[in-house]
Design an enzyme around this catalytic site. Sequence first.
Site, PDB file in Angstrom:
ATOM      1  N   HIS A   1      -2.116   7.334   7.491  1.00  0.00           N
ATOM      2  CA  HIS A   1      -1.135   8.192   6.798  1.00  0.00           C
ATOM      3  C   HIS A   1      -1.767   9.492   6.322  1.00  0.00           C
ATOM      4  O   HIS A   1      -1.170  10.563   6.472  1.00  0.00           O
ATOM      5  CB  HIS A   1      -0.556   7.480   5.573  1.00  0.00           C
ATOM      6  CG  HIS A   1       0.660   6.649   5.838  1.00  0.00           C
ATOM      7  ND1 HIS A   1       1.806   7.156   6.410  1.00  0.00           N
ATOM      8  CD2 HIS A   1       0.934   5.352   5.578  1.00  0.00           C
ATOM      9  CE1 HIS A   1       2.728   6.200   6.497  1.00  0.00           C
ATOM     10  NE2 HIS A   1       2.220   5.081   6.006  1.00  0.00           N
TER      11      HIS A   1
ATOM     12  N   GLN B   1       3.337   9.885   1.305  1.00  0.00           N
ATOM     13  CA  GLN B   1       4.635   9.198   1.377  1.00  0.00           C
ATOM     14  C   GLN B   1       5.558   9.572   0.216  1.00  0.00           C
ATOM     15  O   GLN B   1       6.759   9.315   0.273  1.00  0.00           O
ATOM     16  CB  GLN B   1       4.450   7.682   1.454  1.00  0.00           C
ATOM     17  CG  GLN B   1       3.788   7.243   2.764  1.00  0.00           C
ATOM     18  CD  GLN B   1       3.617   5.745   2.834  1.00  0.00           C
ATOM     19  OE1 GLN B   1       2.634   5.229   2.319  1.00  0.00           O
ATOM     20  NE2 GLN B   1       4.557   5.047   3.436  1.00  0.00           N
TER      21      GLN B   1
ATOM     22  N   CYS C   1       6.416  -0.146   7.548  1.00  0.00           N
ATOM     23  CA  CYS C   1       6.034   1.047   6.787  1.00  0.00           C
ATOM     24  C   CYS C   1       7.228   1.490   5.956  1.00  0.00           C
ATOM     25  O   CYS C   1       8.343   1.568   6.463  1.00  0.00           O
ATOM     26  CB  CYS C   1       5.615   2.169   7.730  1.00  0.00           C
ATOM     27  SG  CYS C   1       5.094   3.663   6.869  1.00  0.00           S
ATOM     28  N   LEU C   2       6.972   1.782   4.685  1.00  0.00           N
ATOM     29  CA  LEU C   2       8.052   2.212   3.797  1.00  0.00           C
ATOM     30  C   LEU C   2       8.665   3.534   4.262  1.00  0.00           C
ATOM     31  O   LEU C   2       9.797   3.845   3.901  1.00  0.00           O
ATOM     32  CB  LEU C   2       7.530   2.340   2.361  1.00  0.00           C
ATOM     33  CG  LEU C   2       7.090   1.015   1.723  1.00  0.00           C
ATOM     34  CD1 LEU C   2       6.335   1.268   0.424  1.00  0.00           C
ATOM     35  CD2 LEU C   2       8.284   0.096   1.479  1.00  0.00           C
TER      36      LEU C   2
ATOM     37  N   HIS D   1      -3.961   1.419   8.110  1.00  0.00           N
ATOM     38  CA  HIS D   1      -2.588   1.947   8.057  1.00  0.00           C
ATOM     39  C   HIS D   1      -2.504   3.118   7.058  1.00  0.00           C
ATOM     40  O   HIS D   1      -1.913   4.158   7.368  1.00  0.00           O
ATOM     41  CB  HIS D   1      -1.646   0.804   7.662  1.00  0.00           C
ATOM     42  CG  HIS D   1      -0.201   1.161   7.507  1.00  0.00           C
ATOM     43  ND1 HIS D   1       0.785   0.662   8.324  1.00  0.00           N
ATOM     44  CD2 HIS D   1       0.441   1.955   6.604  1.00  0.00           C
ATOM     45  CE1 HIS D   1       1.965   1.144   7.940  1.00  0.00           C
ATOM     46  NE2 HIS D   1       1.786   1.929   6.891  1.00  0.00           N
ATOM     47  N   GLU D   2      -3.115   2.953   5.892  1.00  0.00           N
ATOM     48  CA  GLU D   2      -3.040   4.004   4.860  1.00  0.00           C
ATOM     49  C   GLU D   2      -3.917   5.205   5.204  1.00  0.00           C
ATOM     50  O   GLU D   2      -3.526   6.353   4.960  1.00  0.00           O
ATOM     51  CB  GLU D   2      -3.430   3.446   3.484  1.00  0.00           C
ATOM     52  CG  GLU D   2      -2.612   2.263   2.992  1.00  0.00           C
ATOM     53  CD  GLU D   2      -1.111   2.452   3.052  1.00  0.00           C
ATOM     54  OE1 GLU D   2      -0.639   3.603   3.070  1.00  0.00           O
ATOM     55  OE2 GLU D   2      -0.393   1.432   3.096  1.00  0.00           O
TER      56      GLU D   2
ATOM     57  N   GLY E   1       0.850  -1.187   0.000  1.00  0.00           N
ATOM     58  CA  GLY E   1       0.000   0.000   0.000  1.00  0.00           C
ATOM     59  C   GLY E   1       0.882   1.232   0.000  1.00  0.00           C
ATOM     60  O   GLY E   1       2.053   1.156   0.377  1.00  0.00           O
TER      61      GLY E   1
END
Length: 171
Positions: A140, A51, A94-95, A136-137, A46
């Site tokens: 963000h 990000q 997480c990236l 999670h997204e 995702g």
Amino acid sequence: MALREIITLPDRRLRLKSEPVKRIDAGIRKLVDDLFETMYAAPGIGLAAIQIGVAKRVITMDLSKKEEDHRPQVFINAEVTWKSAEKSKYEEGCLSIPDFYEEVERPAQVKVRYLDLDGQEHEIEASGLFATCLQHEIDHINGVLFIDHISKLKRDRITKKFAKAARKVEA
Ligand code: GNR
Ligand code: NI
């Protein structure tokens, strides 16, 4: 399509609340293309627009397994409209917080309302990894990171580690 740089801690843009998309135009479609290219290259399951430094409420996702064909999904202006009382735990990464993984407890099921790329509104109920990834997204795009859901001790440790690494690069 363009591969974009993924911003990481301690970049303060990760704490911005992203703005709703007013009109799904060529700029938004290009943003979605870039998000997919960047997400697949990472690789990640995702990615939220913030990000790559864009504070718009746009999310891409693909939960397909390696052996399967791609199953790209786009969520515009996504919001959680219902959370189950039942919780579930999943080891998240997480990236934007590279090489750190920790178990996070979240509602096991959620309902999410969003627009697709055609501007059509949908409301879906998600469970399992889909529910985890959506939360999670959506976190963000609200400036929230998964480390906000773990103990303060662990969060402070990881925050300090990234702040120190950034100071080293600067020096
Ligand atoms: O690639 C990702 N894997 C992942 C694993 C468990 C829970 C959430 C995620 S999302 C993450 C990519 C990312 O940072 N998205 O914001
Ligand atoms: Ni993430």
